[in-house]
Enzyme design. Sequence first.
Site, PDB file in Angstrom:
ATOM      1  N   HIS A  14       0.846  -1.200   0.000  1.00 54.57           N
ATOM      2  CA  HIS A  14       0.000   0.000   0.000  1.00 54.57           C
ATOM      3  C   HIS A  14       0.883   1.252   0.000  1.00 54.57           C
ATOM      4  O   HIS A  14       0.678   2.168  -0.793  1.00 54.57           O
ATOM      5  CB  HIS A  14      -0.924  -0.022   1.221  1.00 54.57           C
ATOM      6  CG  HIS A  14      -1.581   1.294   1.515  1.00 54.57           C
ATOM      7  ND1 HIS A  14      -2.568   1.830   0.720  1.00 54.57           N
ATOM      8  CD2 HIS A  14      -1.387   2.187   2.504  1.00 54.57           C
ATOM      9  CE1 HIS A  14      -2.953   2.999   1.216  1.00 54.57           C
ATOM     10  NE2 HIS A  14      -2.248   3.246   2.293  1.00 54.57           N
ATOM     11  N   ASP A  27       7.045  23.135 -25.094  1.00 53.67           N
ATOM     12  CA  ASP A  27       7.032  21.755 -24.594  1.00 53.67           C
ATOM     13  C   ASP A  27       8.059  21.658 -23.484  1.00 53.67           C
ATOM     14  O   ASP A  27       8.718  22.642 -23.140  1.00 53.67           O
ATOM     15  CB  ASP A  27       7.379  20.763 -25.730  1.00 53.67           C
ATOM     16  CG  ASP A  27       6.826  19.357 -25.443  1.00 53.67           C
ATOM     17  OD1 ASP A  27       7.036  18.871 -24.315  1.00 53.67           O
ATOM     18  OD2 ASP A  27       6.169  18.785 -26.327  1.00 53.67           O
ATOM     19  N   TRP A  60       7.374  -0.454   3.949  1.00 53.49           N
ATOM     20  CA  TRP A  60       7.952   0.202   2.761  1.00 53.49           C
ATOM     21  C   TRP A  60       9.361   0.694   3.020  1.00 53.49           C
ATOM     22  O   TRP A  60      10.127   0.925   2.092  1.00 53.49           O
ATOM     23  CB  TRP A  60       7.066   1.349   2.297  1.00 53.49           C
ATOM     24  CG  TRP A  60       7.227   2.630   3.044  1.00 53.49           C
ATOM     25  CD1 TRP A  60       6.697   2.931   4.259  1.00 53.49           C
ATOM     26  CD2 TRP A  60       7.982   3.788   2.649  1.00 53.49           C
ATOM     27  NE1 TRP A  60       7.068   4.193   4.635  1.00 53.49           N
ATOM     28  CE2 TRP A  60       7.855   4.746   3.665  1.00 53.49           C
ATOM     29  CE3 TRP A  60       8.749   4.102   1.527  1.00 53.49           C
ATOM     30  CZ2 TRP A  60       8.458   5.998   3.615  1.00 53.49           C
ATOM     31  CZ3 TRP A  60       9.357   5.364   1.476  1.00 53.49           C
ATOM     32  CH2 TRP A  60       9.215   6.290   2.518  1.00 53.49           C
ATOM     33  N   SER A  73      13.107   6.800 -13.284  1.00 53.32           N
ATOM     34  CA  SER A  73      12.006   7.582 -13.848  1.00 53.32           C
ATOM     35  C   SER A  73      11.900   8.946 -13.177  1.00 53.32           C
ATOM     36  O   SER A  73      11.803   9.979 -13.845  1.00 53.32           O
ATOM     37  CB  SER A  73      10.702   6.796 -13.705  1.00 53.32           C
ATOM     38  OG  SER A  73       9.600   7.644 -13.859  1.00 53.32           O
ATOM     39  N   SER A  74      11.933   8.960 -11.849  1.00 50.12           N
ATOM     40  CA  SER A  74      11.802  10.231 -11.121  1.00 50.12           C
ATOM     41  C   SER A  74      12.967  11.156 -11.422  1.00 50.12           C
ATOM     42  O   SER A  74      12.792  12.368 -11.574  1.00 50.12           O
ATOM     43  CB  SER A  74      11.781  10.009  -9.608  1.00 50.12           C
ATOM     44  OG  SER A  74      10.753   9.166  -9.260  1.00 50.12           O
ATOM     45  N   HIS A 129      13.376  11.583   4.485  1.00 46.96           N
ATOM     46  CA  HIS A 129      12.747  12.825   4.910  1.00 46.96           C
ATOM     47  C   HIS A 129      12.591  13.829   3.782  1.00 46.96           C
ATOM     48  O   HIS A 129      11.485  14.344   3.584  1.00 46.96           O
ATOM     49  CB  HIS A 129      13.337  13.441   6.169  1.00 46.96           C
ATOM     50  CG  HIS A 129      12.295  14.322   6.778  1.00 46.96           C
ATOM     51  ND1 HIS A 129      11.241  13.823   7.499  1.00 46.96           N
ATOM     52  CD2 HIS A 129      12.052  15.626   6.623  1.00 46.96           C
ATOM     53  CE1 HIS A 129      10.415  14.799   7.781  1.00 46.96           C
ATOM     54  NE2 HIS A 129      10.878  15.912   7.267  1.00 46.96           N
ATOM     55  N   GLU A 140      12.146  13.060   0.908  1.00 49.66           N
ATOM     56  CA  GLU A 140      11.080  12.438   0.116  1.00 49.66           C
ATOM     57  C   GLU A 140       9.700  12.931   0.553  1.00 49.66           C
ATOM     58  O   GLU A 140       8.836  13.177  -0.292  1.00 49.66           O
ATOM     59  CB  GLU A 140      11.165  10.913   0.237  1.00 49.66           C
ATOM     60  CG  GLU A 140       9.951  10.138  -0.277  1.00 49.66           C
ATOM     61  CD  GLU A 140       9.793  10.171  -1.789  1.00 49.66           C
ATOM     62  OE1 GLU A 140      10.733  10.597  -2.474  1.00 49.66           O
ATOM     63  OE2 GLU A 140       8.724   9.766  -2.273  1.00 49.66           O
ATOM     64  N   TYR A 189       8.925  15.751   1.607  1.00 48.97           N
ATOM     65  CA  TYR A 189       8.692  17.094   1.039  1.00 48.97           C
ATOM     66  C   TYR A 189       8.538  17.035  -0.469  1.00 48.97           C
ATOM     67  O   TYR A 189       7.868  17.886  -1.057  1.00 48.97           O
ATOM     68  CB  TYR A 189       9.783  18.063   1.487  1.00 48.97           C
ATOM     69  CG  TYR A 189       9.725  18.245   2.984  1.00 48.97           C
ATOM     70  CD1 TYR A 189       8.543  18.699   3.566  1.00 48.97           C
ATOM     71  CD2 TYR A 189      10.762  17.890   3.798  1.00 48.97           C
ATOM     72  CE1 TYR A 189       8.430  18.805   4.928  1.00 48.97           C
ATOM     73  CE2 TYR A 189      10.659  17.993   5.179  1.00 48.97           C
ATOM     74  CZ  TYR A 189       9.488  18.450   5.737  1.00 48.97           C
ATOM     75  OH  TYR A 189       9.371  18.539   7.090  1.00 48.97           O
ATOM     76  N   SER A 233      -1.399  27.039  -3.873  1.00 48.32           N
ATOM     77  CA  SER A 233      -1.064  28.452  -4.080  1.00 48.32           C
ATOM     78  C   SER A 233      -1.583  28.982  -5.414  1.00 48.32           C
ATOM     79  O   SER A 233      -1.590  30.189  -5.634  1.00 48.32           O
ATOM     80  CB  SER A 233       0.454  28.651  -4.004  1.00 48.32           C
ATOM     81  OG  SER A 233       0.941  28.125  -2.801  1.00 48.32           O
ATOM     82  N   HIS A 262      14.830  12.093  13.130  1.00 52.59           N
ATOM     83  CA  HIS A 262      13.619  12.144  13.961  1.00 52.59           C
ATOM     84  C   HIS A 262      12.699  10.956  13.667  1.00 52.59           C
ATOM     85  O   HIS A 262      11.748  10.731  14.390  1.00 52.59           O
ATOM     86  CB  HIS A 262      12.876  13.492  13.828  1.00 52.59           C
ATOM     87  CG  HIS A 262      12.236  13.734  12.511  1.00 52.59           C
ATOM     88  ND1 HIS A 262      12.044  14.990  12.001  1.00 52.59           N
ATOM     89  CD2 HIS A 262      11.733  12.904  11.584  1.00 52.59           C
ATOM     90  CE1 HIS A 262      11.464  14.910  10.836  1.00 52.59           C
ATOM     91  NE2 HIS A 262      11.261  13.650  10.559  1.00 52.59           N
ATOM     92  N   HIS A 263      13.016  10.202  12.602  1.00 47.94           N
ATOM     93  CA  HIS A 263      12.257   8.974  12.350  1.00 47.94           C
ATOM     94  C   HIS A 263      12.768   7.827  13.212  1.00 47.94           C
ATOM     95  O   HIS A 263      12.207   6.745  13.188  1.00 47.94           O
ATOM     96  CB  HIS A 263      12.373   8.574  10.878  1.00 47.94           C
ATOM     97  CG  HIS A 263      11.733   9.567   9.957  1.00 47.94           C
ATOM     98  ND1 HIS A 263      10.414   9.479   9.584  1.00 47.94           N
ATOM     99  CD2 HIS A 263      12.223  10.670   9.357  1.00 47.94           C
ATOM    100  CE1 HIS A 263      10.131  10.491   8.777  1.00 47.94           C
ATOM    101  NE2 HIS A 263      11.201  11.235   8.619  1.00 47.94           N
ATOM    102  N   THR A 305       6.699  26.431   7.244  1.00 45.80           N
ATOM    103  CA  THR A 305       5.386  25.878   6.934  1.00 45.80           C
ATOM    104  C   THR A 305       4.296  26.802   7.442  1.00 45.80           C
ATOM    105  O   THR A 305       3.288  27.034   6.764  1.00 45.80           O
ATOM    106  CB  THR A 305       5.225  24.476   7.550  1.00 45.80           C
ATOM    107  OG1 THR A 305       6.424  23.752   7.316  1.00 45.80           O
ATOM    108  CG2 THR A 305       4.065  23.739   6.931  1.00 45.80           C
ATOM    109  N   LYS A 319       3.702  29.642   5.162  1.00 44.77           N
ATOM    110  CA  LYS A 319       2.846  29.290   4.030  1.00 44.77           C
ATOM    111  C   LYS A 319       1.373  29.328   4.428  1.00 44.77           C
ATOM    112  O   LYS A 319       0.535  29.893   3.725  1.00 44.77           O
ATOM    113  CB  LYS A 319       3.195  27.897   3.516  1.00 44.77           C
ATOM    114  CG  LYS A 319       4.483  27.893   2.741  1.00 44.77           C
ATOM    115  CD  LYS A 319       4.752  26.516   2.183  1.00 44.77           C
ATOM    116  CE  LYS A 319       5.760  26.594   1.077  1.00 44.77           C
ATOM    117  NZ  LYS A 319       5.256  27.258  -0.126  1.00 44.77           N
ATOM    118  N   ARG A 365       1.293   0.055  15.051  1.00 45.52           N
ATOM    119  CA  ARG A 365       0.980  -0.036  13.635  1.00 45.52           C
ATOM    120  C   ARG A 365       1.540  -1.340  13.069  1.00 45.52           C
ATOM    121  O   ARG A 365       2.351  -2.000  13.691  1.00 45.52           O
ATOM    122  CB  ARG A 365       1.556   1.175  12.894  1.00 45.52           C
ATOM    123  CG  ARG A 365       3.048   1.281  12.990  1.00 45.52           C
ATOM    124  CD  ARG A 365       3.567   2.610  12.451  1.00 45.52           C
ATOM    125  NE  ARG A 365       3.579   2.625  11.003  1.00 45.52           N
ATOM    126  CZ  ARG A 365       4.507   3.267  10.270  1.00 45.52           C
ATOM    127  NH1 ARG A 365       5.471   3.940  10.870  1.00 45.52           N
ATOM    128  NH2 ARG A 365       4.465   3.248   8.969  1.00 45.52           N
TER     129      ARG A 365
END
Lengths: 204, 525
Positions: free
Chosen positions: B77, B106, B142, B169-170, B253, B255, B257, B268, B302-303, B328, B331, B450
């Site tokens: 998932h 283009d 994951w 790809s990314s 991390h 990632e 963002y 925005s 922090h993870h 943040t 924003k 979890r």
Amino acid sequence: MSAATEHSSANRRLVVRLVVAVFAMFGFGFALVPLYDVFCDITGLNGKTGVADSSTIEATSVDKDRWITVEFTGNVATGLPWEIRPKVAKMEVQPGALARTTYIAHNTSNRTVVGRAIPSVTPGEAAAHFKKTECFCFSEQYLEPGETREMTVQFVVEPDIAPNLTTITLSYAFFNTEKFVTQKSVDAKNDGAKPGEARPDKKS
Amino acid sequence: MATAEAAHHDEHHGHPTGILRWITTTNHKDIGTLYLCFSLTMFLVGGLMALVIRAELFQPGLQVVDPHFFNQMTTMHALVMIFGAVMPGFVGFANWMIPMMIGAPDMALPRLNNWSFWILPFAFTMLLASLFTAGGGPASGWTLYAPLSIQGGMSVDMTIFAIHMMGVSSILGAINVIVTIFNMRAPGMALMKLPLFVWTWLITAFLLIAVMPVLAGAVTMLLTDRHFDTAFFNPAGGGDPVMFQHIFWFFGHPEVYILILPAFGIISEIIPTFSRKPLFGYTTMVLATAGIAFLSFIVWAHHMFTVGMPLAGELFFMYSTMLIAVPTGVKVFNWVSTMWRGSLTFETPMLFALAVVFLFTIGGFSGLMLAITPADFQYHDTYFVVAHFHYVLFSGSVMAMMGGAYYWLPKWTGHMYDERLGKIHFWTNTIFFNITFFPQHFLGLAGMPRRIPDYALQFTEFNVISSMGAFGLGLSQLIFVYVVIKCVRGGKKASDKVWDQPRGLEWTVPSPAPHHTFDTPPKIA
């Protein structure tokens, strides 16, 4: 047409730079491995303990006013048919004084098994001040079928350890290292070389 | 190397039709459409996996699936949603909108663009096929933490290769975005005149280039640990499993963002249009985005507060994490200030944008709670974390994409979407989302872990509520699919401007946007 050519060469320059950046970052991912090890060795993070030479230990003074409890524990990872236990669960030591204890390992299988003990010291702050002068974890241990062996560790807690630390736990995780044993260490074993020299471990 | 010229040449050849048109296309709009359809498909596939998880958690005990399959579902998932739905979704928006927003004909590298899309279906075929291998799909979560992922079966190798492919790809997509934005802007389109969506994507593309290769390195190390007797993460050979976590989260991390900054960009764009005011604090928005991107590189641990870090490390990562709340917050305040005294109307895109601002902020606050190291020891690996990241990822990234889809669908298709059904989708989606995930905060605070298929009896009520919400949330997405199909097929003709007072070059081209736009650069005031 010339504008388009200009465009395409500008694009090419930028693409080349970005591709270089991508490969550099790929390399950086791998560079994190030694950086991480060096960082942990210097700081003693992650329970990585230090190695000391016994001659320098004798020169340091013993702090006769302090007693520190050192606890011993250990566990065996899947894939290693050994039973291990520390001979004593804990001992009192004085900072600066050499101490010595043994772990008892027993090979429960009917073949020769090579294993390796990976030490870890908690709390982490104590790790940098916990120095081993001799340890079975410096090299691979070969146990014959059914063999039981007492394995020695000799260590010293440095006197400059923080005063609030009164208990230190030394833990060993034992792994089957058959697939990591180098030909060199096998030769060394056959030559009867001292285990400590057979394969000095940067992390012990 | 394919360059901008390829797009012009395209016109001289006959257009292939049917499936070949989509396979060989180098047109940014076609590729954008492909990305968006792929993203929607993966969103539904990943959603089905989530429903397997929620079905199992509907009642305590083991009813629907066995624990090993449950673990495969939580793993897949996440992988499918992150790498299959959200990232390609944003690349789809980038492909469609960036050239039109900066007045370019283009993307800069159209052939590369085609490749970076067509890698994805292969990557995900491989990933999803791993579910059918002996021993099932990857079940390590994951994050693929060693040593668990080192012990997995062949599916882990397939996952590693799939990650390599989607990484390629990314990265290709990111290179394309950067080159397009730097080299293809219409004359007069200065960097500080770029629409905020373009800015957020530029910064996201740099993040991608910085961290996707690190992930590729991490999974390569896993692969060699598994098969070639290296010991990066195996203590027996001198490695360290905690090191995997450090390398993984150095990618992980930034990632998160990568997953949220383009959403900020979409929001925005939407809020000023329906507030009929220019975006408040444009410069601070750009700086805040750059600030978030910078901070994302120094907060990774922090993870892993509970792995046994020294106090100094925990304090550093705690304070640096809390610092992210500042840009943040800038924003959020800017979005609110944009709406202040505006003439607001509440079409579906605006409803989604408002919900994102509100719900993302809830997720941001639970993130701040998680940033507090001593508190994190209680929250770590509980449903509180699950609630937190769904509030930022679903009601942040995914709902921003839905809002963006409604916002630009009339431009893409030339038809207005069904406003009534759009609003129904918004309300069912948002209400069911909260029913699903809000109770998970309480479950986590009460200690429900979890990634476990069973739970203690006292967690039953909230899990029942959450599971019912999840099925409602899943079903409500069918409305979205229906609205999109209906809008593609027909509907009220959309005007070129579509909305009352939209800003940006994309609203100066006809609706639907023709195959080639801005062949001659527009004049920028």
